[in-house]
Each structure stands twice: as C-alpha cells, then as structure tokens.
Design an enzyme around this catalytic site. Structure first.
Site, PDB file in Angstrom:
ATOM      1  N   LYS A 163       7.542  -7.770 -12.138  1.00  0.00           N
ATOM      2  CA  LYS A 163       7.539  -8.099 -10.752  1.00  0.00           C
ATOM      3  C   LYS A 163       8.596  -9.258 -10.508  1.00  0.00           C
ATOM      4  CE  LYS A 163       2.714  -7.166  -9.763  1.00  0.00           C
ATOM      5  NZ  LYS A 163       1.581  -7.832  -9.230  1.00  0.00           N
ATOM      6  N   LYS A 213       4.317   4.784 -12.049  1.00  0.00           N
ATOM      7  CA  LYS A 213       2.800   4.335 -11.466  1.00  0.00           C
ATOM      8  C   LYS A 213       2.910   4.436 -10.073  1.00  0.00           C
ATOM      9  CE  LYS A 213       1.451   0.062 -11.036  1.00  0.00           C
ATOM     10  NZ  LYS A 213       0.407  -0.996 -10.843  1.00  0.00           N
ATOM     11  N   LYS A 233       1.946  -0.152  -4.543  1.00  0.00           N
ATOM     12  CA  LYS A 233       2.191  -0.341  -3.269  1.00  0.00           C
ATOM     13  C   LYS A 233       3.403  -0.802  -2.979  1.00  0.00           C
ATOM     14  CE  LYS A 233      -0.232  -4.940  -4.106  1.00  0.00           C
ATOM     15  NZ  LYS A 233      -1.133  -4.730  -4.907  1.00  0.00           N
TER      16      LYS A 233
HETATM   17  P1  ATP Z   1       0.433  -2.350  -7.428  1.00  0.00           P
HETATM   18  O1  ATP Z   1       0.921  -1.728  -8.656  1.00  0.00           O
HETATM   19  O2  ATP Z   1      -0.021  -1.405  -6.327  1.00  0.00           O
HETATM   20  O3  ATP Z   1       1.338  -3.547  -6.810  1.00  0.00           O
HETATM   21  P2  ATP Z   1      -1.170  -4.092  -8.585  1.00  0.00           P
HETATM   22  O4  ATP Z   1      -1.747  -3.743  -9.925  1.00  0.00           O
HETATM   23  O5  ATP Z   1      -0.144  -5.183  -8.507  1.00  0.00           O
HETATM   24  O6  ATP Z   1      -1.046  -2.808  -7.845  1.00  0.00           O
HETATM   25  P3  ATP Z   1      -3.916  -4.709  -7.359  1.00  0.00           P
HETATM   26  O7  ATP Z   1      -4.095  -4.282  -6.320  1.00  0.00           O
HETATM   27  O8  ATP Z   1      -4.682  -6.064  -7.738  1.00  0.00           O
HETATM   28  O9  ATP Z   1      -2.446  -4.858  -7.980  1.00  0.00           O
HETATM   29  O10 ATP Z   1      -4.652  -3.638  -8.473  1.00  0.00           O
HETATM   30  C1  ATP Z   1      -5.971  -3.497  -8.641  1.00  0.00           C
HETATM   31  C2  ATP Z   1      -6.586  -2.661  -9.664  1.00  0.00           C
HETATM   32  O11 ATP Z   1      -5.821  -1.363  -9.556  1.00  0.00           O
HETATM   33  C3  ATP Z   1      -5.892  -3.102 -11.002  1.00  0.00           C
HETATM   34  O12 ATP Z   1      -6.965  -2.847 -12.082  1.00  0.00           O
HETATM   35  C4  ATP Z   1      -4.817  -2.282 -11.488  1.00  0.00           C
HETATM   36  O13 ATP Z   1      -4.829  -1.897 -12.863  1.00  0.00           O
HETATM   37  C5  ATP Z   1      -5.209  -0.575 -10.792  1.00  0.00           C
HETATM   38  N1  ATP Z   1      -4.017  -0.007 -10.361  1.00  0.00           N
HETATM   39  C6  ATP Z   1      -2.842  -0.490  -9.818  1.00  0.00           C
HETATM   40  N2  ATP Z   1      -2.172   0.826  -9.621  1.00  0.00           N
HETATM   41  C7  ATP Z   1      -2.782   1.754 -10.170  1.00  0.00           C
HETATM   42  C8  ATP Z   1      -2.345   3.245 -10.772  1.00  0.00           C
HETATM   43  N3  ATP Z   1      -1.248   3.748 -10.119  1.00  0.00           N
HETATM   44  N4  ATP Z   1      -3.226   3.954 -11.603  1.00  0.00           N
HETATM   45  C9  ATP Z   1      -4.344   3.468 -12.018  1.00  0.00           C
HETATM   46  N5  ATP Z   1      -4.821   2.034 -11.642  1.00  0.00           N
HETATM   47  C10 ATP Z   1      -3.941   1.286 -11.112  1.00  0.00           C
HETATM   48  N1  LTN Z   2      -4.110  -9.195 -12.122  1.00  0.00           N
HETATM   49  C1  LTN Z   2      -4.864  -8.118 -11.506  1.00  0.00           C
HETATM   50  C2  LTN Z   2      -6.063  -8.671 -10.670  1.00  0.00           C
HETATM   51  C3  LTN Z   2      -6.862  -9.622 -11.372  1.00  0.00           C
HETATM   52  C4  LTN Z   2      -8.124  -9.268 -12.389  1.00  0.00           C
HETATM   53  C5  LTN Z   2      -8.422 -10.504 -12.766  1.00  0.00           C
HETATM   54  C6  LTN Z   2      -8.384  -8.067 -12.989  1.00  0.00           C
HETATM   55  C7  LTN Z   2      -7.230 -11.091 -11.118  1.00  0.00           C
HETATM   56  N2  LTN Z   2      -7.930 -11.461 -11.958  1.00  0.00           N
HETATM   57  C8  LTN Z   2      -9.685 -10.436 -13.721  1.00  0.00           C
HETATM   58  C9  LTN Z   2      -9.293  -7.946 -13.887  1.00  0.00           C
HETATM   59  C10 LTN Z   2     -10.113  -9.182 -14.325  1.00  0.00           C
HETATM   60  C11 LTN Z   2      -3.991  -7.227 -11.016  1.00  0.00           C
HETATM   61  O1  LTN Z   2      -2.923  -7.560 -10.589  1.00  0.00           O
HETATM   62  N3  LTN Z   2      -4.444  -5.945 -10.694  1.00  0.00           N
END
Ligand code: ATP
Ligand code: LTN
Length: 337
Positions: free
Chosen positions: A116, A199, A202
């Site tokens: 990130k 993956k 967004k």
């Molecule tokens: P992104 O990668 O889209 O920025 P993120 O992981 O930063 O997503 P969140 O929106 O908080 O942020 O993710 C919510 C949940 O969705 C988390 O448990 C994450 O592991 C899951 N997740 C995100 N993208 C995927 C994916 N492509 N496949 C499976 N699970 C996912």
């Molecule tokens: N970091 C996670 C979101 C998140 C989370 C948590 C998931 C914040 N606190 C506690 C599980 C348990 C993400 O970006 N998807």
C-alpha cells in the site's frame, strides 16, 4: 447477554463506495453464515480508513453505505453485533498499548503496508498506515475473538495478532485469547477478471476486472462476459494453467452451490462463452436484489443509525471489560470516580 458460542470478529473499510465481489466472497459471505453459529461482532473500520486521505463528507457517507451493504448481504442485528469502529474508543486505546509492544522491524515486515505504501509513494505513506495492522490486533483482542473471517491477504495480520497476544500474556499474565484466521480455501482470494493472477481489488489499475456489487447489473454482466481466459477451450479447474477459468468456476460454484466437478461436467464440450454467459446471469440475479436492499437501508438512515448505536453499545460493553483488564495488567493506576 453472555454466550457460550465461540466468538468471531471482523471488519471492513469504508474506503470505496461499493463492496466488490472479492470482499463479499472472501469475507462478508462467511460473516453472514457465522452469525448463526457464533457470537459475532462485525464492524465498519473507519479508523483504518483514515490511514489514507479521506474527504470527511465522503467518509461519513461511505460508513453508512458500508453498514447498509452489510445488512443487505444478510447480517441481522438480532443475530450479530454490527457497529462502527470509532464509536468504540477502546480500539484506539488498546491500539496504543499494542503499538508499545510491537517491534519496529516486526511492523516493517507487514507485506500489506509495503504494497500500500509503494502504491502512494513511500514518502507520502502515513505513520497511521504503518501501524494499521497493530490497530487491527487491538480490534481482535478486545473481543477475545476465537476466529477472524477474512480474505487471504489478511493472514499475516492474524499471525501478528497471535504473536502480540502471546507476548502480552507471557509478560504480563493471561489476558487475551489467541485467535485463528478463518479463511476459506475456495474464496480466500478472488482474482481480477482482466488479470487473473492479481487479487481483485478496489485499487486495481483498470475497473474492467473489478466487479462492484453496486454497479449497474448490465455493467456487471458485460465485465463477466469479457473476462480474460486462456486460448484453450476446455472448461476445467486448474489454477496453475487456467487461472481465469478457475476463478470464474470458483465464483460460479460459491454463488450457486453447484460443485466445481458438477460445473466442469455441465460445460463439457461447450465453449467459454457459455460459461461466461451463464455466470453473467447468476451475477445479475445476485446483485439486483442486493442493490435494492442496500438502497432501502440508505433511504432510512434513522433505522440504520439506530442499529449502529445499539451495536456500539453492545460492543463497548465487551471492549471496556477487556481494556480494563489490559490496563490493569500493564500497571496503569486505576482512575478513581
Ligand atoms: P482491497 O484490496 O480491495 O483494497 P482491502 O483488503 O484493502 O480491499 P477491505 O475492504 O477492508 O480492504 O477488505 C474487506 C475484506 O475483504 C477483507 O477480509 C479482505 O481480506 C477481503 N478481500 C479483499 N479483496 C479480496 C479478494 N480479492 N478475494 C478475497 N477476499 C478479499
Ligand atoms: N485490515 C482489514 C480490515 C480490518 C479487520 C480488523 C479485519 C480492520 N480490523 C479486524 C479483521 C479483524 C482490511 O483491510 N481488510
């Protein structure tokens, strides 16, 4: 109400308007199932969202929108506790204690931070983004969660949670439950439809491979139909050699309940177009009611806010108890009232 069910906790960020298919299949779908068998706590993690710049009005709107989508996906406030992270100040309070227990090198090894921060240019990344996994550790430990349903990309943060819980317990006395990641093999990582080795995210470079659940159903159908597959024609699950087709099969199978083997059979002798056309229909059938249910919650912000207020109250009762114990173990002088 005390419960003898095992506890789950998870969170989702209100950073994009719409949830995407990876969020739903990787995490939220499991949240809905687990509320039937577990004492479930789910939150919209707005404290995490501000680790990257946010427009205040947009953040507020996206927080309600995230809660509306969670309810539309099937979370039931009578079966789980749904709340907004900033409504429970104990998260930031335990977060600080956990920061003081974490090695700088240990935090530097978090791959999501590396990814990130690289995306925004390492110089511009905030200290908040750096310590974000440690806030997540506090989120989980405050609720003494046994399991944490998330996507594969979060596994390292759950490992960190276990390490820090163990360190705290060893140094200061048994305080925290060691949680386990709850990650499904089939849907722990959903891939981008245009780049099936990346993956679905967004922050993908192109929106064409990203299925947003709140997109116009026509747009979704189009994206599914133009998914990248390979030059072969056989519909077969083979992640290594056929990542595109395998991703479509995983999505199809999870949404319909048909097994991958059944799907391979169904499309024997047929071309990819048939699979994509049918999956587009399955997707449209899924997102159409999801969109209208989300809209119905948004149209009634008072009900939505009152669900979140009740959730915060329930969450706070649990979080405050854990924080008081942790503060005592650390050696903070109790405040006299
Ligand atoms: P992104 O990668 O889209 O920025 P993120 O992981 O930063 O997503 P969140 O929106 O908080 O942020 O993710 C919510 C949940 O969705 C988390 O448990 C994450 O592991 C899951 N997740 C995100 N993208 C995927 C994916 N492509 N496949 C499976 N699970 C996912
Ligand atoms: N970091 C996670 C979101 C998140 C989370 C948590 C998931 C914040 N606190 C506690 C599980 C348990 C993400 O970006 N998807």
């Amino acid at each position: 109400m005390a419960s003898d069910r095992p506890r789950v906790l998870s969170g989702i960020q209100p950073t994009a308007g719409s949830f995407h298919l990876g969020n739903y299949l990787g995490a939220v779908r499991q949240w809905v199932a687990l509320q039937e068998t577990h004492d479930a706590f789910y939150m919209v993690v707005d404290l995490h969202a501000i680790t990257v710049p946010q427009d205040p009005a947009q953040l507020r709107a996206n927080t309600r929108l995230a809660a509306a989508q969670l309810l539309a996906a099937g979370l039931d406030p009578d079966r789980c506790t749904l709340f907004v992270q900033s409504h429970v100040p104990e998260h930031a309070q335990l977060g600080w204690v956990m920061n003081c227990l974490t090695g700088f090198g240990e935090a530097s090894r978090m791959t999501q931070f590396k990814d990130k921060s690289a995306k925004q240019g390492a110089e511009r990344a905030t200290v908040g983004l750096f310590t974000y996994p440690i806030l997540q550790v506090a989120d989980i430990l405050l609720y003494q969660a046994n399991q944490v349903p998330v996507g594969e990309d979060q596994r390292q943060h759950i490992e960190l949670t276990r390490d820090l819980a163990e360190r705290f317990n060893t140094r200061l006395g048994q305080t925290f439950t060691l949680p386990e990641a709850y990650i499904l093999k089939e849907t722990g990582k959903i891939y981008d439809l245009q780049d099936p080795t990346a993956k679905m995210s967004k922050s993908a470079s192109s929106p064409k491979g990203l299925i947003n659940l709140l997109d116009e159903p026509r747009t979704t159908a189009k994206k599914v139909k133009s998914a990248v597959t390979d030059t072969d024609t056989v519909v077969r699950y083979d992640v290594e050699n056929k990542p595109g087709v395998s991703n479509l099969l995983s999505i199809y199978s999870t949404l319909t309940g048909e097994t991958i083997a059944e799907l391979e059979k169904k499309y024997e002798g047929k071309l990819y177009g048939a699979l994509k056309g049918d999956l587009a229909d399955v997707m449209v059938e899924f997102v159409t009611p999801f969109r209208s249910r989300t809209q119905a919650y948004l149209d009634d912000p008072e009900t939505l806010d009152s669900i979140l207020a009740k959730g915060a109250e329930k969450a706070r009762a649990v979080a405050a108890e854990t924080l008081a114990l942790a503060y005592d173990r650390v050696g903070f002088l109790p405040a006299k009232h």
